[in-house]
Motif scaffolding. Structure first.
Motif, PDB file in Angstrom:
ATOM      1  N   VAL A  75       0.844  -1.200   0.000  1.00 20.22           N
ATOM      2  CA  VAL A  75       0.000   0.000   0.000  1.00 20.22           C
ATOM      3  C   VAL A  75       0.879   1.250   0.000  1.00 20.22           C
ATOM      4  CG1 VAL A  75      -1.683   1.326   1.340  1.00 20.22           C
ATOM      5  CG2 VAL A  75      -1.969  -1.143   1.075  1.00 20.22           C
ATOM      6  N   ALA A  79       1.065   4.288  -2.779  1.00 23.17           N
ATOM      7  CA  ALA A  79       0.793   5.671  -2.361  1.00 23.17           C
ATOM      8  C   ALA A  79       1.996   6.588  -2.575  1.00 23.17           C
ATOM      9  CB  ALA A  79       0.381   5.692  -0.891  1.00 23.17           C
ATOM     10  N   LYS A 103      -0.495  11.900   3.998  1.00 27.34           N
ATOM     11  CA  LYS A 103      -1.619  11.062   3.576  1.00 27.34           C
ATOM     12  C   LYS A 103      -1.140   9.688   3.141  1.00 27.34           C
ATOM     13  CE  LYS A 103      -4.901  14.683   2.244  1.00 27.34           C
ATOM     14  NZ  LYS A 103      -5.714  15.267   1.141  1.00 27.34           N
ATOM     15  N   LYS A 107      -2.108   6.102   4.867  1.00 28.96           N
ATOM     16  CA  LYS A 107      -2.658   4.957   4.137  1.00 28.96           C
ATOM     17  C   LYS A 107      -1.861   3.695   4.431  1.00 28.96           C
ATOM     18  CE  LYS A 107      -4.590   7.509   0.193  1.00 28.96           C
ATOM     19  NZ  LYS A 107      -4.465   7.746  -1.284  1.00 28.96           N
ATOM     20  N   ALA A 111      -3.142   0.398   6.438  1.00 31.06           N
ATOM     21  CA  ALA A 111      -3.138  -0.910   5.783  1.00 31.06           C
ATOM     22  C   ALA A 111      -2.577  -1.975   6.716  1.00 31.06           C
ATOM     23  CB  ALA A 111      -2.319  -0.847   4.503  1.00 31.06           C
TER      24      ALA A 111
END
Length: 242
Positions: A75, A79, A103, A107, A111
């Motif tokens: 993840v 990102a 951000k 994320k 995850a």
């Protein structure tokens, strides 16, 4: 710790290694599981059965940590956080990279957290659905332990102790606020050191109050977090602009 490691495997370009502390921790974990945890979860089995359960649970611990950290890394990479390696220790994993955008780090941290929660929920469902004559008590005991373990790992993952995932979120936020990645990293490490000291003190108090084994494991958690915060210096190259 976390300056010496041995590689376990490579998955989709991600190198998974184990910290050398496993050499000491694994025997302690096996003993705790076979002599304390499994007999408490499933009474009146043989010593051989408890050692088999302990071995299966230890393998489950390693697999749970791998799944959590691989989810976190995949993840993170999607990102925009350039993670390609992770080092596992008993309570989680550590990946090294320059600070990413807040951000993106959120994320990635979410995850890993959700992976541990999902594993705990799946194991709970297995425990509820399979409990009965079709499944051995030993298998149910291992599932129950791994459910609790993944819940504990999820809780530990919420600690803002750099370079654990929530600590990486903190460092990225600090980098954004003070616009100095080096200073932000030093502050994040200091906060992690304070958290480690508090956990060590709590573990010592619990051990002194009679909960020796629980206190020792809590102290081990504090020592590992402190070692990661103070001695793991693998941050790479120029940071991204948050």
């Amino acid at each position: 710790m976390l300056t010496r490691r041995f590689m376990l495997l490579t998955v989709a370009g991600v190198t998974v290694s184990a910290d050398v502390s496993w050499i000491a921790v694994a025997p302690l974990l096996l003993w705790t599981l076979s002599e304390v945890t499994m007999p408490a979860l499933v009474p009146e089995l043989s010593g051989t059965a408890y050692w088999g359960m302990a071995l299966a649970a230890t393998c489950g611990v390693v697999l749970s940590l791998m799944l959590r950290e691989l989810t976190h890394i995949f993840v993170a990479r999607r990102a925009g956080v350039p993670l390609d390696a992770v080092t596992l220790f008993i309570f989680g994993g550590v990946a090294a990279a320059p600070p990413g955008r807040v951000k993106a780090e959120l994320k990635a941290a979410a995850a890993g957290l959700l992976a541990s929660i999902a594993l705990a929920v799946l194991l709970f469902a297995f425990f509820v659905l399979e409990a009965g004559p079709r499944m051995s008590l030993a298998a149910l005991g291992v599932a129950l332990f791994l459910m609790g373990f993944n819940g504990i790992v999820a809780a530990i993952g919420l600690l803002p102790a750099y370079p654990l995932s929530s600590g990486r979120v903190l460092r990225s936020a600090l980098t954004h606020w003070i616009e100095d990645a080096g200073k932000a990293t030093r502050i994040a490490r200091a906060i992690a050191g304070a958290i480690a000291s508090a956990i060590l003190a709590a573990g010592a108090w619990i051990a002194a109050s009679g909960g020796v084994l629980a206190g020792l494991w809590l102290m081990l958690l504090g020592l590992l977090i402190g070692a990661v915060a103070l001695f793991d210096k693998r941050d790479r190259a120029a940071p991204q602009r948050p």
